[in-house]
Design a protein around this motif. Structure first.
Motif, PDB file in Angstrom:
ATOM      1  N   LYS A 478     -27.809 -12.840  29.893  1.00 22.17           N
ATOM      2  CA  LYS A 478     -27.715 -13.852  30.958  1.00 22.17           C
ATOM      3  C   LYS A 478     -26.249 -14.023  31.379  1.00 22.17           C
ATOM      4  O   LYS A 478     -25.921 -14.076  32.560  1.00 22.17           O
ATOM      5  CB  LYS A 478     -28.277 -15.169  30.407  1.00 22.17           C
ATOM      6  N   LEU A 479     -25.346 -14.072  30.375  1.00 20.54           N
ATOM      7  CA  LEU A 479     -23.927 -14.283  30.687  1.00 20.54           C
ATOM      8  C   LEU A 479     -23.304 -13.059  31.362  1.00 20.54           C
ATOM      9  O   LEU A 479     -22.394 -13.184  32.162  1.00 20.54           O
ATOM     10  CB  LEU A 479     -23.152 -14.630  29.421  1.00 20.54           C
ATOM     11  N   ARG A 480     -23.830 -11.873  31.016  1.00 21.87           N
ATOM     12  CA  ARG A 480     -23.274 -10.661  31.646  1.00 21.87           C
ATOM     13  C   ARG A 480     -23.466 -10.728  33.167  1.00 21.87           C
ATOM     14  O   ARG A 480     -22.617 -10.307  33.941  1.00 21.87           O
ATOM     15  CB  ARG A 480     -23.963  -9.419  31.091  1.00 21.87           C
ATOM     16  N   GLU A 481     -24.596 -11.321  33.591  1.00 26.91           N
ATOM     17  CA  GLU A 481     -24.841 -11.439  35.031  1.00 26.91           C
ATOM     18  C   GLU A 481     -24.025 -12.565  35.655  1.00 26.91           C
ATOM     19  O   GLU A 481     -23.663 -12.518  36.828  1.00 26.91           O
ATOM     20  CB  GLU A 481     -26.332 -11.725  35.279  1.00 26.91           C
ATOM     21  N   LEU A 482     -23.738 -13.611  34.855  1.00 24.36           N
ATOM     22  CA  LEU A 482     -23.104 -14.809  35.419  1.00 24.36           C
ATOM     23  C   LEU A 482     -21.580 -14.737  35.486  1.00 24.36           C
ATOM     24  O   LEU A 482     -20.970 -15.316  36.381  1.00 24.36           O
ATOM     25  CB  LEU A 482     -23.505 -16.040  34.602  1.00 24.36           C
ATOM     26  N   ILE A 483     -20.952 -14.051  34.519  1.00 26.11           N
ATOM     27  CA  ILE A 483     -19.481 -14.036  34.491  1.00 26.11           C
ATOM     28  C   ILE A 483     -18.967 -12.929  35.414  1.00 26.11           C
ATOM     29  O   ILE A 483     -19.407 -11.784  35.304  1.00 26.11           O
ATOM     30  CB  ILE A 483     -18.965 -13.847  33.046  1.00 26.11           C
ATOM     31  N   PRO A 484     -18.055 -13.258  36.329  1.00 20.09           N
ATOM     32  CA  PRO A 484     -17.560 -12.228  37.262  1.00 20.09           C
ATOM     33  C   PRO A 484     -16.767 -11.141  36.536  1.00 20.09           C
ATOM     34  O   PRO A 484     -16.180 -11.391  35.481  1.00 20.09           O
ATOM     35  CB  PRO A 484     -16.654 -13.024  38.207  1.00 20.09           C
ATOM     36  N   ARG A 485     -16.756  -9.943  37.098  1.00 26.87           N
ATOM     37  CA  ARG A 485     -16.033  -8.825  36.465  1.00 26.87           C
ATOM     38  C   ARG A 485     -14.528  -9.054  36.537  1.00 26.87           C
ATOM     39  O   ARG A 485     -14.016  -9.611  37.493  1.00 26.87           O
ATOM     40  CB  ARG A 485     -16.412  -7.525  37.168  1.00 26.87           C
ATOM     41  N   GLN A 486     -13.844  -8.612  35.463  1.00 27.35           N
ATOM     42  CA  GLN A 486     -12.395  -8.765  35.382  1.00 27.35           C
ATOM     43  C   GLN A 486     -11.744  -7.390  35.632  1.00 27.35           C
ATOM     44  O   GLN A 486     -12.425  -6.393  35.803  1.00 27.35           O
ATOM     45  CB  GLN A 486     -12.000  -9.266  33.985  1.00 27.35           C
ATOM     46  N   GLN A 487     -10.400  -7.368  35.572  1.00 24.85           N
ATOM     47  CA  GLN A 487      -9.672  -6.096  35.729  1.00 24.85           C
ATOM     48  C   GLN A 487      -9.807  -5.240  34.467  1.00 24.85           C
ATOM     49  O   GLN A 487      -9.444  -4.089  34.447  1.00 24.85           O
ATOM     50  CB  GLN A 487      -8.181  -6.382  35.962  1.00 24.85           C
ATOM     51  N   PHE A 488     -10.297  -5.869  33.388  1.00 23.18           N
ATOM     52  CA  PHE A 488     -10.436  -5.138  32.125  1.00 23.18           C
ATOM     53  C   PHE A 488     -11.847  -5.367  31.592  1.00 23.18           C
ATOM     54  O   PHE A 488     -12.563  -6.261  32.022  1.00 23.18           O
ATOM     55  CB  PHE A 488      -9.394  -5.633  31.119  1.00 23.18           C
ATOM     56  N   GLU A 489     -12.233  -4.539  30.634  1.00 27.41           N
ATOM     57  CA  GLU A 489     -13.582  -4.610  30.059  1.00 27.41           C
ATOM     58  C   GLU A 489     -13.712  -5.849  29.162  1.00 27.41           C
ATOM     59  O   GLU A 489     -12.817  -6.122  28.367  1.00 27.41           O
ATOM     60  CB  GLU A 489     -13.805  -3.348  29.231  1.00 27.41           C
ATOM     61  N   GLY A 535      -2.074   0.394  31.266  1.00 30.17           N
ATOM     62  CA  GLY A 535      -2.006  -0.911  31.950  1.00 30.17           C
ATOM     63  C   GLY A 535      -3.199  -1.793  31.587  1.00 30.17           C
ATOM     64  O   GLY A 535      -3.053  -2.990  31.324  1.00 30.17           O
ATOM     65  N   LYS A 536      -4.391  -1.153  31.543  1.00 33.39           N
ATOM     66  CA  LYS A 536      -5.611  -1.912  31.218  1.00 33.39           C
ATOM     67  C   LYS A 536      -5.520  -2.461  29.788  1.00 33.39           C
ATOM     68  O   LYS A 536      -5.918  -3.583  29.502  1.00 33.39           O
ATOM     69  CB  LYS A 536      -6.850  -1.003  31.310  1.00 33.39           C
ATOM     70  N   LYS A 537      -4.978  -1.617  28.865  1.00 35.46           N
ATOM     71  CA  LYS A 537      -4.878  -2.028  27.462  1.00 35.46           C
ATOM     72  C   LYS A 537      -3.966  -3.241  27.342  1.00 35.46           C
ATOM     73  O   LYS A 537      -4.260  -4.206  26.641  1.00 35.46           O
ATOM     74  CB  LYS A 537      -4.319  -0.858  26.633  1.00 35.46           C
ATOM     75  N   ARG A 538      -2.814  -3.182  28.088  1.00 41.41           N
ATOM     76  CA  ARG A 538      -1.861  -4.297  28.052  1.00 41.41           C
ATOM     77  C   ARG A 538      -2.509  -5.565  28.629  1.00 41.41           C
ATOM     78  O   ARG A 538      -2.365  -6.655  28.108  1.00 41.41           O
ATOM     79  CB  ARG A 538      -0.614  -3.920  28.858  1.00 41.41           C
ATOM     80  N   MET A 539      -3.226  -5.366  29.729  1.00 35.12           N
ATOM     81  CA  MET A 539      -3.865  -6.503  30.408  1.00 35.12           C
ATOM     82  C   MET A 539      -4.914  -7.165  29.495  1.00 35.12           C
ATOM     83  O   MET A 539      -5.058  -8.367  29.449  1.00 35.12           O
ATOM     84  CB  MET A 539      -4.544  -6.012  31.690  1.00 35.12           C
ATOM     85  N   LYS A 540      -5.606  -6.309  28.720  1.00 34.35           N
ATOM     86  CA  LYS A 540      -6.649  -6.846  27.838  1.00 34.35           C
ATOM     87  C   LYS A 540      -6.033  -7.712  26.743  1.00 34.35           C
ATOM     88  O   LYS A 540      -6.621  -8.683  26.300  1.00 34.35           O
ATOM     89  CB  LYS A 540      -7.448  -5.698  27.228  1.00 34.35           C
ATOM     90  N   MET A 541      -4.808  -7.343  26.328  1.00 39.00           N
ATOM     91  CA  MET A 541      -4.149  -8.118  25.265  1.00 39.00           C
ATOM     92  C   MET A 541      -3.720  -9.484  25.767  1.00 39.00           C
ATOM     93  O   MET A 541      -3.797 -10.477  25.048  1.00 39.00           O
ATOM     94  CB  MET A 541      -2.944  -7.346  24.723  1.00 39.00           C
ATOM     95  N   VAL A 542      -3.263  -9.560  27.016  1.00 39.24           N
ATOM     96  CA  VAL A 542      -2.755 -10.849  27.513  1.00 39.24           C
ATOM     97  C   VAL A 542      -3.784 -11.571  28.395  1.00 39.24           C
ATOM     98  O   VAL A 542      -3.712 -12.774  28.575  1.00 39.24           O
ATOM     99  CB  VAL A 542      -1.424 -10.686  28.299  1.00 39.24           C
ATOM    100  N   GLY A 543      -4.743 -10.807  28.920  1.00 37.65           N
ATOM    101  CA  GLY A 543      -5.695 -11.407  29.868  1.00 37.65           C
ATOM    102  C   GLY A 543      -6.659 -12.383  29.198  1.00 37.65           C
ATOM    103  O   GLY A 543      -7.039 -12.203  28.045  1.00 37.65           O
TER     104      GLY A 543
END
Length: 567
Positions: A478-489, A535-543
């Motif tokens: 249910k949450l997978r559908e509700l939460i908008p996609r981010q720049q990272f996984e 870049g994605k890895k760095r973003m995931k750490m701080v995002g």
């Protein structure tokens, strides 16, 4: 004048059910003597039993109305037992005999078997055509004893109901037991010790009619002009200030809430209005219990206790309609008693309060459910109750085609869609009634929800170990559908303790970095993709994952309970 005159609320008229009991005074003449009959029209539904028990405590007799087309329902039985406990004179009546589907002979026999007596003693009445109504009123005068009290004793009146009028303040409905009260007299509320002046006193017939006072056995209303709704408590005793009574009347037992839900205003600035609205509703519905609570996701609100799901739904609907509030009601939950290994005990009304560490035992509230249905549906009902962890107590046949099943069930299994399922599996013929049956130990666990490895308290829930996996997968999907996609996984995980039981992944939004790179060597493309990966890895750490308010509302609001409207 309109049909169902005493159903004053719009919701009552829309749904065709009684929610609020109404007191009314009726003059009736028999053998040349005029009598005053004080009657209370009470709801029948299990969630409003508290209204019924209060009304029965103020009465001398009860008219047991049974639909001649439907027969006895589970809630009729429950209310009959309440009346018998109060030692009331019971008059059995079959109503709606004008309907083409009515079977008065068959149900008169069922009624006679139930309360002991002759089927011919059951009166046949039709409220629509008026057939048999005069005979019923004559019988009430002959069989129901007149109220007893001491007219010379100090005044004592029992508050059995109250409503809020925006112009005149609190209007209190009382039944006089001893003495008398007259206008402009100073009165005292015995439990709160508050003193007031009686501005107006009268009877409800069926509209308020001002009178010169109330004497022994009379039922009427008092207006003191008080605006503070907390000073008029149902079950309190009213007495005269000049000549007070020494002992208060035996009040009512406090109602025990069965289902809890958080009610939050969608706009945070509505919080004071919600508090005021709940105070006013509490006047006309003494079984409503609430306390302030805050939630990380939804802000300030109230944790409210209700007698059942229909009660929860009616209250939220009344708050929205009568007070113009926009509200979120979280999924209903029940109260658990949790004991840790070190012996410390916790009372958990909200999954976020569930203690950490090693748990020795979890005890959950149980109910004794009574289901009445045609005998053809016994198999499907048993299957449904067993799937909800129910254990059978007994089974009885009423007549040749109706059966009563009694089950011991966990309350948590009933509060969602049990009634809905029961109705659909029995084509609407089954009726359900339940009563509190103490606590029992259960194999219960807390399912946490982790977003990117962090717990989100608002999404936690307490479920049976066997159903934890199914619940975890459902809420993660249910949450997978509700939460908008981010720049990272973003991984969404459901966990019991430290063990992950379900996982869904929100895929990253991916910018096409190869768009400008046409032709040429593959290493150029690989270099660009590697750079993007870093870049994605760095973003995931701080995002951080921001969960939007809509997602909280959709995941927490009680969608499952919506089906209860059919009740």
């Amino acid at each position: 004048m309109r049909d169902q005159y005493l159903d004053r609320m719009d919701i009552e008229r829309e749904r065709g059910i009684t929610i609020k009991s109404q007191a009314v005074r009726l003059p009736w003449e028999l053998d040349g003597v005029t009598y005053a009959l004080n009657m209370i029209d009470t709801p029948g539904h299990v969630d409003f039993t508290y209204e019924v028990s209060r009304s029965l405590a103020a009465c001398e007799g009860a008219v047991l109305l049974v639909d001649a087309a439907q027969g006895i329902e589970a809630q009729t039985l429950a209310n009959l037992y309440l009346a018998l406990e109060n030692d009331l004179e019971i008059i059995p009546v079959l109503n709606k005999i004008d309907l083409p589907a009515a079977q008065p002979e068959k149900y008169a026999e069922e009624l006679a078997n139930l309360i002991g007596g002759d089927p011919n003693d059951c009166l046949r009445v039709s409220g629509k055509t008026g057939a048999g109504v005069a005979e019923l009123l004559d019988l009430i005068i002959k069989r129901v004893p007149a109220p007893v009290g001491d007219p010379a004793a100090p005044a004592r009146a029992m508050i059995f109901d109250s409503v809020y009028d925006s112009y005149r303040g609190v209007v209190t409905y009382v039944r006089m037991v001893d003495g008398q009260l007259s206008p402009r007299e100073q009165i005292t509320m015995m439990s709160t010790k508050a003193n007031h002046e009686l501005l107006e006193i009268g009877v409800i017939s069926p509209e308020p009619v001002v009178s010169a006072g109330l004497g022994v056995g009379e039922v009427g209303y008092l207006i003191t002009g008080v605006k503070d709704v907390r000073q008029s408590k149902v079950g309190d005793t009213v007495t005269s200030k000049q000549r007070p009574a020494q002992t208060p009347l035996k009040g009512y037992s406090d109602p025990k809430p069965m289902v809890f839900s958080g009610i939050y205003p969608i706009d945070g600035s509505d919080y004071p209005n919600l508090r005021e609205a709940l105070d006013k509703l509490r006047l006309s519905d003494a079984s409503l219990v609430y306390e302030p609570e805050t939630s990380a996701a939804l802000g300030f609100g109230f944790r409210c206790g209700f007698l059942g799901l229909l009660h929860l739904e009616i209250i939220t609907e009344r708050l929205e309609r009568e007070f113009n509030l926009s509200l979120i009601a979280t999924s209903p939950s029940v109260v658990y008693n949790v004991t840790r290994e070190d012996g410390s005990e916790f009372v958990v009304t909200n999954p976020s309060e569930f203690p950490e560490g090693k748990i020795k035992s979890v005890r959950e509230p149980m109910v004794k459910a009574t289901i009445l249905a045609p005998k053809d549906y016994v198999g499907t009902i048993m299957e449904l109750c067993q799937s909800r962890r129910g254990t059978m107590i007994d089974m009885q046949y009423f007549g040749e085609d109706r059966v009563q099943l009694r089950y011991n069930l966990p309350l948590a299994e009933i509060v969602f869609d049990f009634f809905d399922q029961l109705k659909s599996k029995t084509q609407g013929y089954a009726s359900l009634d339940y009563e509190d049956n103490g606590y029992a130990e259960g194999d219960l666990v807390k399912v946490d929800l982790l977003l990117q490895g962090e717990k989100v308290d608002a999404f936690s829930s307490i479920v049976h170990r066997d159903k934890a996996y199914a619940h975890g997968t459902k809420i993660a999907a249910k949450l997978r559908e509700l939460i908008p996609r981010q720049q990272f996984e973003v991984p969404i995980q459901a966990a019991v303790g430290s063990r992950i039981i379900a996982r869904e992944t929100i895929r990253a939004i991916r910018k096409d970095v190869l768009a400008k790179c046409y032709g040429g060597d593959i290493t150029r493309k690989r270099k660009l993709l590697e750079k993007q990966k870093e870049g994605k890895k760095r973003m995931k750490m701080v995002g951080r994952v921001e969960v939007p308010q809509e997602a909280f509302i959709a995941a927490l609001s009680s969608d499952e309970g919506k089906g209860e409207k059919k009740k």
